[in-house]
Design a protein around this motif. Structure first.
Motif, PDB file in Angstrom:
ATOM      1  N   ARG A  43      40.510  50.979  39.203  1.00 28.14           N
ATOM      2  CA  ARG A  43      39.377  51.893  39.402  1.00 28.14           C
ATOM      3  C   ARG A  43      38.422  51.316  40.437  1.00 28.14           C
ATOM      4  O   ARG A  43      37.930  52.040  41.318  1.00 28.14           O
ATOM      5  CB  ARG A  43      38.661  52.111  38.071  1.00 28.14           C
ATOM      6  CG  ARG A  43      37.426  52.992  38.151  1.00 28.14           C
ATOM      7  CD  ARG A  43      37.764  54.467  38.149  1.00 28.14           C
ATOM      8  NE  ARG A  43      37.828  54.990  39.506  1.00 28.14           N
ATOM      9  CZ  ARG A  43      38.341  56.168  39.834  1.00 28.14           C
ATOM     10  NH1 ARG A  43      38.869  56.956  38.923  1.00 28.14           N
ATOM     11  NH2 ARG A  43      38.366  56.581  41.064  1.00 28.14           N
ATOM     12  N   LEU A  44      38.141  49.999  40.354  1.00 26.17           N
ATOM     13  CA  LEU A  44      37.280  49.351  41.349  1.00 26.17           C
ATOM     14  C   LEU A  44      37.876  49.484  42.744  1.00 26.17           C
ATOM     15  O   LEU A  44      37.164  49.799  43.705  1.00 26.17           O
ATOM     16  CB  LEU A  44      37.129  47.860  41.024  1.00 26.17           C
ATOM     17  CG  LEU A  44      36.056  47.423  40.045  1.00 26.17           C
ATOM     18  CD1 LEU A  44      36.170  45.919  39.776  1.00 26.17           C
ATOM     19  CD2 LEU A  44      34.682  47.768  40.553  1.00 26.17           C
ATOM     20  N   ILE A  45      39.178  49.242  42.849  1.00 28.39           N
ATOM     21  CA  ILE A  45      39.853  49.339  44.150  1.00 28.39           C
ATOM     22  C   ILE A  45      39.739  50.763  44.695  1.00 28.39           C
ATOM     23  O   ILE A  45      39.377  50.965  45.862  1.00 28.39           O
ATOM     24  CB  ILE A  45      41.332  48.911  44.029  1.00 28.39           C
ATOM     25  CG1 ILE A  45      41.433  47.436  43.634  1.00 28.39           C
ATOM     26  CG2 ILE A  45      42.083  49.177  45.329  1.00 28.39           C
ATOM     27  CD1 ILE A  45      42.823  47.029  43.161  1.00 28.39           C
ATOM     28  N   ALA A  46      40.043  51.751  43.869  1.00 28.75           N
ATOM     29  CA  ALA A  46      39.974  53.152  44.309  1.00 28.75           C
ATOM     30  C   ALA A  46      38.554  53.513  44.747  1.00 28.75           C
ATOM     31  O   ALA A  46      38.366  54.147  45.797  1.00 28.75           O
ATOM     32  CB  ALA A  46      40.454  54.081  43.187  1.00 28.75           C
ATOM     33  N   ASP A  47      37.567  53.105  43.954  1.00 36.94           N
ATOM     34  CA  ASP A  47      36.180  53.417  44.313  1.00 36.94           C
ATOM     35  C   ASP A  47      35.802  52.784  45.645  1.00 36.94           C
ATOM     36  O   ASP A  47      35.175  53.419  46.494  1.00 36.94           O
ATOM     37  CB  ASP A  47      35.223  52.934  43.217  1.00 36.94           C
ATOM     38  CG  ASP A  47      35.322  53.766  41.947  1.00 36.94           C
ATOM     39  OD1 ASP A  47      35.935  54.861  41.965  1.00 36.94           O
ATOM     40  OD2 ASP A  47      34.788  53.305  40.912  1.00 36.94           O
ATOM     41  N   ARG A  48      36.192  51.539  45.845  1.00 38.92           N
ATOM     42  CA  ARG A  48      35.826  50.841  47.085  1.00 38.92           C
ATOM     43  C   ARG A  48      36.577  51.382  48.296  1.00 38.92           C
ATOM     44  O   ARG A  48      36.082  51.306  49.420  1.00 38.92           O
ATOM     45  CB  ARG A  48      36.073  49.345  46.929  1.00 38.92           C
ATOM     46  CG  ARG A  48      35.076  48.732  45.965  1.00 38.92           C
ATOM     47  CD  ARG A  48      35.345  47.293  45.674  1.00 38.92           C
ATOM     48  NE  ARG A  48      34.410  46.827  44.663  1.00 38.92           N
ATOM     49  CZ  ARG A  48      34.559  45.693  44.008  1.00 38.92           C
ATOM     50  NH1 ARG A  48      35.590  44.891  44.268  1.00 38.92           N
ATOM     51  NH2 ARG A  48      33.676  45.340  43.099  1.00 38.92           N
ATOM     52  N   LEU A  49      37.781  51.914  48.056  1.00 37.41           N
ATOM     53  CA  LEU A  49      38.534  52.542  49.148  1.00 37.41           C
ATOM     54  C   LEU A  49      38.098  53.987  49.379  1.00 37.41           C
ATOM     55  O   LEU A  49      38.511  54.613  50.349  1.00 37.41           O
ATOM     56  CB  LEU A  49      40.041  52.491  48.854  1.00 37.41           C
ATOM     57  CG  LEU A  49      40.685  51.100  48.859  1.00 37.41           C
ATOM     58  CD1 LEU A  49      42.153  51.203  48.421  1.00 37.41           C
ATOM     59  CD2 LEU A  49      40.564  50.447  50.229  1.00 37.41           C
ATOM     60  N   GLY A  50      37.303  54.512  48.450  1.00 35.04           N
ATOM     61  CA  GLY A  50      36.823  55.892  48.567  1.00 35.04           C
ATOM     62  C   GLY A  50      37.903  56.926  48.311  1.00 35.04           C
ATOM     63  O   GLY A  50      37.904  57.988  48.931  1.00 35.04           O
ATOM     64  N   VAL A  51      38.827  56.609  47.393  1.00 30.95           N
ATOM     65  CA  VAL A  51      39.927  57.532  47.086  1.00 30.95           C
ATOM     66  C   VAL A  51      39.938  57.855  45.598  1.00 30.95           C
ATOM     67  O   VAL A  51      39.395  57.111  44.772  1.00 30.95           O
ATOM     68  CB  VAL A  51      41.299  56.934  47.500  1.00 30.95           C
ATOM     69  CG1 VAL A  51      41.342  56.705  49.004  1.00 30.95           C
ATOM     70  CG2 VAL A  51      41.608  55.650  46.754  1.00 30.95           C
ATOM     71  N   GLY A  73      34.575  42.080  46.123  1.00 27.79           N
ATOM     72  CA  GLY A  73      33.438  42.708  45.466  1.00 27.79           C
ATOM     73  C   GLY A  73      32.108  42.337  46.087  1.00 27.79           C
ATOM     74  O   GLY A  73      32.039  42.132  47.277  1.00 27.79           O
ATOM     75  N   PRO A  74      31.060  42.197  45.324  1.00 29.96           N
ATOM     76  CA  PRO A  74      31.011  41.978  43.880  1.00 29.96           C
ATOM     77  C   PRO A  74      31.026  43.280  43.093  1.00 29.96           C
ATOM     78  O   PRO A  74      30.588  44.283  43.629  1.00 29.96           O
ATOM     79  CB  PRO A  74      29.696  41.234  43.684  1.00 29.96           C
ATOM     80  CG  PRO A  74      28.800  41.701  44.797  1.00 29.96           C
ATOM     81  CD  PRO A  74      29.715  42.051  45.931  1.00 29.96           C
ATOM     82  N   PRO A  75      31.465  43.255  41.859  1.00 27.72           N
ATOM     83  CA  PRO A  75      32.164  42.134  41.234  1.00 27.72           C
ATOM     84  C   PRO A  75      33.595  42.035  41.777  1.00 27.72           C
ATOM     85  O   PRO A  75      34.146  43.011  42.277  1.00 27.72           O
ATOM     86  CB  PRO A  75      32.178  42.502  39.749  1.00 27.72           C
ATOM     87  CG  PRO A  75      32.210  43.992  39.741  1.00 27.72           C
ATOM     88  CD  PRO A  75      31.375  44.406  40.938  1.00 27.72           C
ATOM     89  N   ALA A  76      34.153  40.866  41.649  1.00 33.55           N
ATOM     90  CA  ALA A  76      35.531  40.661  42.111  1.00 33.55           C
ATOM     91  C   ALA A  76      36.497  41.451  41.240  1.00 33.55           C
ATOM     92  O   ALA A  76      36.280  41.612  40.038  1.00 33.55           O
ATOM     93  CB  ALA A  76      35.884  39.174  42.062  1.00 33.55           C
ATOM     94  N   VAL A  77      37.558  41.949  41.861  1.00 28.68           N
ATOM     95  CA  VAL A  77      38.593  42.685  41.132  1.00 28.68           C
ATOM     96  C   VAL A  77      39.366  41.737  40.218  1.00 28.68           C
ATOM     97  O   VAL A  77      39.844  42.131  39.160  1.00 28.68           O
ATOM     98  CB  VAL A  77      39.543  43.403  42.124  1.00 28.68           C
ATOM     99  CG1 VAL A  77      40.749  43.995  41.424  1.00 28.68           C
ATOM    100  CG2 VAL A  77      38.785  44.489  42.877  1.00 28.68           C
TER     101      VAL A  77
END
Length: 195
Positions: A43-51, A73-77
């Motif tokens: 979820r963090l990855i998707a949010d940061r990639l905007g997908v 991050g922060p926070p780190a994945v």
């Protein structure tokens, strides 16, 4: 679509439930890191990639340094963001090369549990134990039940067990799995002390 409760976070679990790649990446991240945080990682990855959904081809071809920044991050994945970003990219490259970029290609056409276990075991970062746990998770919660899947999963495939992430269905089962793991650690320590 299954309803997973592994991350114990509604947004993260929703993504895991509908996106097979997110589930696979969560399992990859589940090492030397708290389980709930590992499975919240996609979820963090998707949010940061905007997908809204993760894309294996996009991750496979991403600039490695940029992907590492996403993981930091922060926070780190993950507690090891750089190495896990590289391993995630390696996983996605394999999916693109062998399964047309689709995580569900791993299991979509398998004839039996042994084939599924072999395919999962070929993934970067998936040793024998992690592969059996993932086969159990697919069978118990994702509806992937080729003949012999329980046998391929070993003890992790047992009905009613509380051994691993494959058995997490809510807060109570998290506590039960943690208690089982603690018992196993204590038994292993006692065995080492006795020898």
């Amino acid at each position: 679509m299954p309803t997973l409760r592994i991350a114990q976070d509604p947004a993260a679990d929703e993504l895991l439930s509908r996106d097979p790649l997110a589930l696979l990446i969560g399992m990859l991240l589940d090492q030397q890191f708290p389980m709930e945080r590992a499975f919240a990682g996609p979820r963090l990855i998707a949010d940061r990639l905007g997908v809204d959904t993760l894309d294996a081809a996009a991750i496979a071809t991403a600039d490695p340094e940029e992907l590492a920044k996403v993981f930091q991050g922060p926070p780190a994945v993950h507690r090891y963001p750089g190495s896990m970003a590289a391993r995630t990219q390696e996983l996605c490259r394999l999916l693109v090369e062998r399964y047309d970029g689709r995580a569900e290609g791993l299991w979509g056409d398998v004839a039996d549990g042994a084939t599924l276990l072999r395919r999962v075991g070929e993934l970067p970062g998936f040793g024998a134990q992690k592969s059996r746990i993932f086969v159990a998770l697919l069978g118990k919660q994702y509806g992937v039940t080729p003949p012999g899947w329980r046998e391929a999963a070993g003890d992790y495939g047992q009905v009613g067990s509380r051994r691993s992430v494959a058995d997490i269905t809510g807060p109570e089962s998290v506590a039960e799995v943690r208690a089982f793991k603690q018992e196993q650690k204590q038994a292993a320590k006692a065995a080492r002390t006795a020898s």
